[in-house]
Design a protein around this motif. Sequence first.
Motif, PDB file in Angstrom:
ATOM      1  N   TYR A 118       0.732  -1.122  -0.071  1.00  0.00           N
ATOM      2  CA  TYR A 118       0.030  -0.024   0.107  1.00  0.00           C
ATOM      3  C   TYR A 118       0.898   1.102   0.253  1.00  0.00           C
ATOM      4  O   TYR A 118       1.999   1.164   0.479  1.00  0.00           O
ATOM      5  N   ILE A 142      -4.092   4.542   7.076  1.00  0.00           N
ATOM      6  CA  ILE A 142      -5.404   5.076   7.644  1.00  0.00           C
ATOM      7  C   ILE A 142      -5.513   5.977   8.576  1.00  0.00           C
ATOM      8  O   ILE A 142      -4.846   5.789   9.871  1.00  0.00           O
ATOM      9  N   GLY A 189      -9.610   8.209   7.044  1.00  0.00           N
ATOM     10  CA  GLY A 189     -10.613   7.082   6.420  1.00  0.00           C
ATOM     11  C   GLY A 189     -11.010   7.671   5.156  1.00  0.00           C
ATOM     12  O   GLY A 189     -10.842   8.735   4.615  1.00  0.00           O
ATOM     13  N   CYS A 190     -11.745   6.728   4.491  1.00  0.00           N
ATOM     14  CA  CYS A 190     -11.759   7.264   3.032  1.00  0.00           C
ATOM     15  C   CYS A 190     -13.006   8.318   2.936  1.00  0.00           C
ATOM     16  O   CYS A 190     -13.911   8.196   3.703  1.00  0.00           O
ATOM     17  N   ASP A 236      -7.691   9.242   2.629  1.00  0.00           N
ATOM     18  CA  ASP A 236      -6.362   8.708   2.935  1.00  0.00           C
ATOM     19  C   ASP A 236      -6.076   7.719   1.478  1.00  0.00           C
ATOM     20  O   ASP A 236      -5.332   7.041   1.514  1.00  0.00           O
ATOM     21  N   CYS A 241      -4.852   3.053   0.337  1.00  0.00           N
ATOM     22  CA  CYS A 241      -4.827   2.691   1.609  1.00  0.00           C
ATOM     23  C   CYS A 241      -5.352   1.549   1.921  1.00  0.00           C
ATOM     24  O   CYS A 241      -5.948   0.670   1.003  1.00  0.00           O
ATOM     25  N   ASP A 296      -7.784   0.146   3.373  1.00  0.00           N
ATOM     26  CA  ASP A 296      -9.297   0.069   3.253  1.00  0.00           C
ATOM     27  C   ASP A 296      -9.783  -0.088   1.850  1.00  0.00           C
ATOM     28  O   ASP A 296     -10.980  -0.473   1.619  1.00  0.00           O
ATOM     29  N   HIS A 297      -8.790   0.206   0.816  1.00  0.00           N
ATOM     30  CA  HIS A 297      -9.265   0.048  -0.648  1.00  0.00           C
ATOM     31  C   HIS A 297      -9.561  -1.457  -0.495  1.00  0.00           C
ATOM     32  O   HIS A 297      -8.774  -2.226  -0.446  1.00  0.00           O
ATOM     33  N   GLN A 298     -10.606  -1.746  -1.673  1.00  0.00           N
ATOM     34  CA  GLN A 298     -10.955  -3.219  -1.709  1.00  0.00           C
ATOM     35  C   GLN A 298     -10.669  -3.774  -3.251  1.00  0.00           C
ATOM     36  O   GLN A 298     -10.869  -4.847  -3.654  1.00  0.00           O
ATOM     37  N   MET A 316     -14.184   2.685  -3.267  1.00  0.00           N
ATOM     38  CA  MET A 316     -13.447   1.766  -2.591  1.00  0.00           C
ATOM     39  C   MET A 316     -13.248   0.667  -3.483  1.00  0.00           C
ATOM     40  O   MET A 316     -12.216  -0.209  -2.889  1.00  0.00           O
TER      41      MET A 316
END
Length: 486
Positions: free
Chosen positions: A97, A101, A104-105, A108, A112, A114-116, A451
């Motif tokens: 990455y 984080i 939060g989305c 960031d 980051c 949290d990205h899917q 995301m």
Amino acid sequence: MQVFDLPGSTQSENTPQGAPVRKVKKDADYVFYEFTRSICPQCRKVIDAQIILRNNKVFMRKRCPACGPFEALIYGDAEAYASMGKYNKPGTIPLAYGAEIHQGCPYDCGLCPDHQQHTCLGIIEVNSVCDMDCPLCFSDARPGFNLTLEEVEQMLDDFVRTEGAPEVVQFSGGEPTLHPRIIDFVRAAKSRGIRSVMVNTNGKRIARDDRFLELLKEVRPSFYFQFDGFDRETYRVLRGEADVLKEKLRALDRLGEAGLSVTLVPAVERGVNEHEVGKIVEFALQHPAVRGVNFQPAFHAGRHLRHDPAARMTIPDVLKLIEVQTAGKFLTSDFLPVPCCFPTCNSVTYAFVDGNTITPLPRILNVHEYLDYISNRVIPDFSQEIRTALEGLWSSSSVAGSRKAGDQVALSCQTCGIPEFTAPENIRDHIIMIMLQDFMDPWTFNQKNLMKCCKEFLLPGGKQIPFCAYNTMGYREQARSQLDAM
């Protein structure tokens, strides 16, 4: 307990004078479908948003505490929108990455944790200057920066570090063909094993510069080619140059003579060029350089035309135009969502072209069943290899006219009893890809879709910013000021 009257509550005509008022409840004229987060189109603050279904269309409704309420059309077919969950493929995690984080989305981006989804397609803007001044330009091209070869090589190395074996990189701008090192950039990308290297272009330099064309024939990139139609008025409105078509056609002919592959990229704006969709498809079927078309409903970021966000073009609108204007050569049912990103962002089909005979692949192979990730079924008569091949085709990393695409179609068609299309050397000359890509702007921005974005801008320092965040959340402005100062 105090009871409040709601709008629409009325007294019955048969209620006696002086009797208690009889209240009548009314249904809303929409269905509340889901809750997400978006941004205010004016101040760009992140705010809550509702997705609602009304009159078989999908709208986003949101309210900014400072700027008031907003509503925008996000999809022109509510039934199709609600059915697309089964095409949502599990995400692939990148090897590394580029951000941590903190807030939060969508604050960031980098990517980051949290990205899917990983990056299927990396975009490098090599310069900011352009030889056109389009009224519709998401990059707001103007004089500013030119990346050095060292900077581009470092960005490519970072891309390899996060992806291992990146599938596609696009060199963009500005107008990237104006960069004096663009040929070196293509060589640098190919030397790192990146499978497909693309150059985004308006075609002007290719039409005029013989020496440049010879260099392109040596390094052999693919081309992502701005092409909005055939009418002078289309180009006057969208590109600010009514007479640019002649140059574009000359550039395409020269690329065809050089044996180079092109994907046409029309921006489709309501009231401007929606009547030309079918003509563009028919042209693509006939031109030797063109291996694909990527229709993009106009999104309103950067420089953009005045528009009504509740009446914008969406993917289902363009699909209907394709069906009607090609007289059924392509049907809406021939197109499937792209599962690697969020399914409502892309739709694509492939077709065999044999003279005047057009055969979309989904008519001879049940692609819908293979790309169903909810029931997770694979048709018993076919192998898992076919599903893998179709996942490669229905992906943002698929490049029209590439050897990989030819191999994947050939593998799929070995099960279809079409022996003349089984050899990749032959099949690449008989396939066309038609894709639709709907990018988000400040009116339609949906954090849920963001995301799972798999198209990222690559920046110096290893950052990778999802396309729709880069153009709506201020990342472009931040990067631009840093690059201009370098």
